[in-house]
Design an enzyme around this catalytic site. Structure first.
Site, PDB file in Angstrom:
ATOM      1  N   SER A 272      45.237  -5.620  75.012  1.00 22.91           N
ATOM      2  CA  SER A 272      45.935  -5.381  73.729  1.00 22.91           C
ATOM      3  C   SER A 272      47.499  -5.626  73.988  1.00 22.91           C
ATOM      4  CB  SER A 272      45.830  -4.559  72.597  1.00 22.91           C
ATOM      5  OG  SER A 272      45.425  -3.471  73.752  1.00 22.91           O
TER       6      SER A 272
ATOM      7  N   HIS B  79      41.644  -9.108  70.270  1.00 25.40           N
ATOM      8  CA  HIS B  79      42.125 -10.440  70.289  1.00 25.40           C
ATOM      9  C   HIS B  79      42.333 -11.490  70.273  1.00 25.40           C
ATOM     10  CE1 HIS B  79      45.056  -7.101  69.527  1.00 25.40           C
ATOM     11  NE2 HIS B  79      44.148  -6.241  70.171  1.00 25.40           N
TER      12      HIS B  79
ATOM     13  N   LYS C 116      42.876  -8.292  62.789  1.00 23.06           N
ATOM     14  CA  LYS C 116      44.024  -8.630  63.447  1.00 23.06           C
ATOM     15  C   LYS C 116      43.694 -10.222  63.413  1.00 23.06           C
ATOM     16  CE  LYS C 116      43.403  -5.258  66.910  1.00 23.06           C
ATOM     17  NZ  LYS C 116      43.916  -3.978  66.300  1.00 23.06           N
TER      18      LYS C 116
HETATM   19  C1  LIG Z   1      40.822  -4.074  72.494  1.00 27.26           C
HETATM   20  C2  LIG Z   1      40.987  -3.552  70.992  1.00 27.26           C
HETATM   21  N1  LIG Z   1      39.797  -3.232  70.362  1.00 27.26           N
HETATM   22  C3  LIG Z   1      39.548  -2.746  69.913  1.00 27.26           C
HETATM   23  C4  LIG Z   1      40.824  -1.867  68.153  1.00 27.26           C
HETATM   24  C5  LIG Z   1      40.601  -0.953  67.267  1.00 27.26           C
HETATM   25  O1  LIG Z   1      40.735  -2.259  66.079  1.00 27.26           O
HETATM   26  P1  LIG Z   1      41.028  -1.516  64.464  1.00 27.26           P
HETATM   27  O2  LIG Z   1      41.968  -1.748  64.694  1.00 27.26           O
HETATM   28  O3  LIG Z   1      39.773  -2.705  64.173  1.00 27.26           O
HETATM   29  O4  LIG Z   1      40.223  -0.591  64.568  1.00 27.26           O
HETATM   30  C6  LIG Z   1      42.322  -3.077  68.958  1.00 27.26           C
HETATM   31  C7  LIG Z   1      42.906  -1.864  68.293  1.00 27.26           C
HETATM   32  O5  LIG Z   1      44.317  -1.888  67.925  1.00 27.26           O
HETATM   33  C8  LIG Z   1      42.177  -3.268  70.638  1.00 27.26           C
HETATM   34  O6  LIG Z   1      43.038  -3.701  70.384  1.00 27.26           O
END
Ligand SMILES: Cc1ncc(COP(=O)(O)O)c(C=O)c1O
Length: 408
Positions: free
Chosen positions: A195, A223, A254
């Protein structure tokens, strides 16, 4: 409450906040304002309004530009008329409206897996899967740069947590060998695209290690879902590995531009999660209108390939320009393009200088990234244009020159 007792109870918080401020690590939420023109999108579009200024948005995860899509809003509105505003209960009680099943069937078909399960959001999905699959005494092998929700899922599971150096397969194998007890369940977990760095995990080799050491493999496609793969299925699909990854997780928050998350896997694993995943069992289901919106976003993601192609082309070009100007970044193919700065205060200052020039790009600081690796995280959208990005890059270049002067 008297002033005295307030001080004695809360002074540690004030001390902690001041300490964070002294290290340029204090965080605050900036209010987004309504666009001045009726009908113009706020942060769902390419521009956002903050502090009385209009800023070009290079900081959102709305990669395909779907968040403001009227078809998604209409799907949400139809579902709201049919099912009401809230799910009214946990899915296991009476919150499992028909729109969940429809979405889960399409998700499983899209991912080529037996079954799918929708969660409230990506954070809850990671928490809910890892804490259900792993127990005290088990072993989780996790990339050092994995998202915080994965780390928190491991902590909640009480399993032993082994962090391997970022994308370092030798280190991972060393840890797998060292902790290879047949009594333990083992899980390898990784972001597909990281991320904050925007680079990809070596999924082929991770599958090999999964097979060699009898581990489960979980991949977080937050992502890469919507962006990679022929129909936006994600990186596992692009590499043809989707049947060898035990748990494929992704979010609707996203590239899909909505909210919520999903897990795709074999039916037995999904059935197990329905019985054992506490964040799923003990929390109200997502509002049906959000589920319907996510479903419409899935339909668009699958069919509108041109959005992915445009995003890929813009991302490659933007990276190339940054490289040509000597702005330090990390190689990758994703729309997440970091500008490595290092120092926290300087990253904050760079972000404010960009805002003065009409660009929204946030400073990312520890603990989101390792100490000494503060950065500006640029993220592109398929709705950006080359001409707009070229203008933004001119401003970025000017700021880069000024930051160097100040930092000397
Ligand atoms: C790699 C990753 N997993 C999980 C999440 C969490 O997702 P959510 O925003 O739907 O809670 C994020 C959020 O930034 C993320 O970057």
């Amino acid at each position: 409450m008297s002033e005295d007792s307030r001080i004695s109870r809360y002074d540690w918080m004030e001390a902690e906040l001041s300490e964070r401020e002294s290290r340029a690590l204090y965080r605050e939420m900036k209010n987004l304002e309504r666009p001045p023109k009726a009908g113009e999108l706020g942060s769902a579009g390419k521009w956002l309004y903050k502090g009385g200024k209009r800023l070009y948005n290079l900081s959102s995860n709305n990669y395909l530009g779907l968040s403001g899509d009227p078809r998604i809003a209409q799907a949400a509105s139809r579902a709201q008329e049919q099912w009401g505003a809230g799910a009214t209960a946990s899915r296991l009680v009476c919150g499992n409206h028909g729109c969940y099943r429809e979405l889960e069937e399409d998700l499983a078909a899209w991912k080529g897996r037996e079954a799918a399960l929708v969660f409230a959001n990506g954070y809850m999905a990671n928490l809910g899967v890892i804490s259900a699959l792993m127990r005290r005494g088990d072993a989780v092998f996790s990339d050092r740069l994995n998202h915080a929700s994965i780390v928190d899922g491991i902590i909640l599971s009480r399993a032993d947590h082994f962090r391997y150096r970022h994308n370092d397969l030798e280190h991972l194998e060393f840890l797998l060998k060292k902790h290879d007890s047949p009594a333990q369940r083992k899980l390898i977990v990784t972001d597909a695209v990281f991320s904050m760095d925007g680079d990809a995990a070596p999924l082929h080799q991770l599958v090999e290690l999964r097979n060699r050491y009898g581990a489960l493999l979980m991949v977080d496609e937050a992502h890469s879902g919507g962006i990679r793969g022929p129909h936006g299925e994600g990186l596992c699909h692009e590499y043809g590995l989707h049947e060898q990854v035990d748990v494929i997780m992704g979010t609707f928050s996203k590239a899909f531009g909505v909210y919520g998350a999903y897990v795709c896997a074999d039916r037995v694993l999904i059935e197990y999660l329905v019985n054992a995943s506490r964040p799923l069992i003990y929390s109200t289901g997502l509002p049906p209108m959000v589920v319907a919106a996510a479903h419409e976003a899935l339909r668009i993601v699958r069919s509108e390939r041109e959005r992915r192609e445009k995003l890929r082309e813009l991302s490659a070009w933007f990276r190339q320009q940054m490289h040509a100007w000597g702005l330090p970044s990390i190689p990758g193919e994703s729309p997440i393009i970091p500008w490595l700065i290092g120092d926290n205060a300087r990253a904050l200052q760079t972000s404010s200088m960009l805002a003065e020039r009409g660009i929204s790009a946030v400073a990312i600081r520890p603990p989101t990234v390792p100490d000494g690796e503060a950065r500006i995280r640029f993220s592109l959208m398929a709705t950006h244009t080359r001409a707009e990005l070229a203008r933004a890059l001119e401003s970025i270049r000017a700021v880069a020159g000024e930051v160097q002067e100040v930092g000397r």
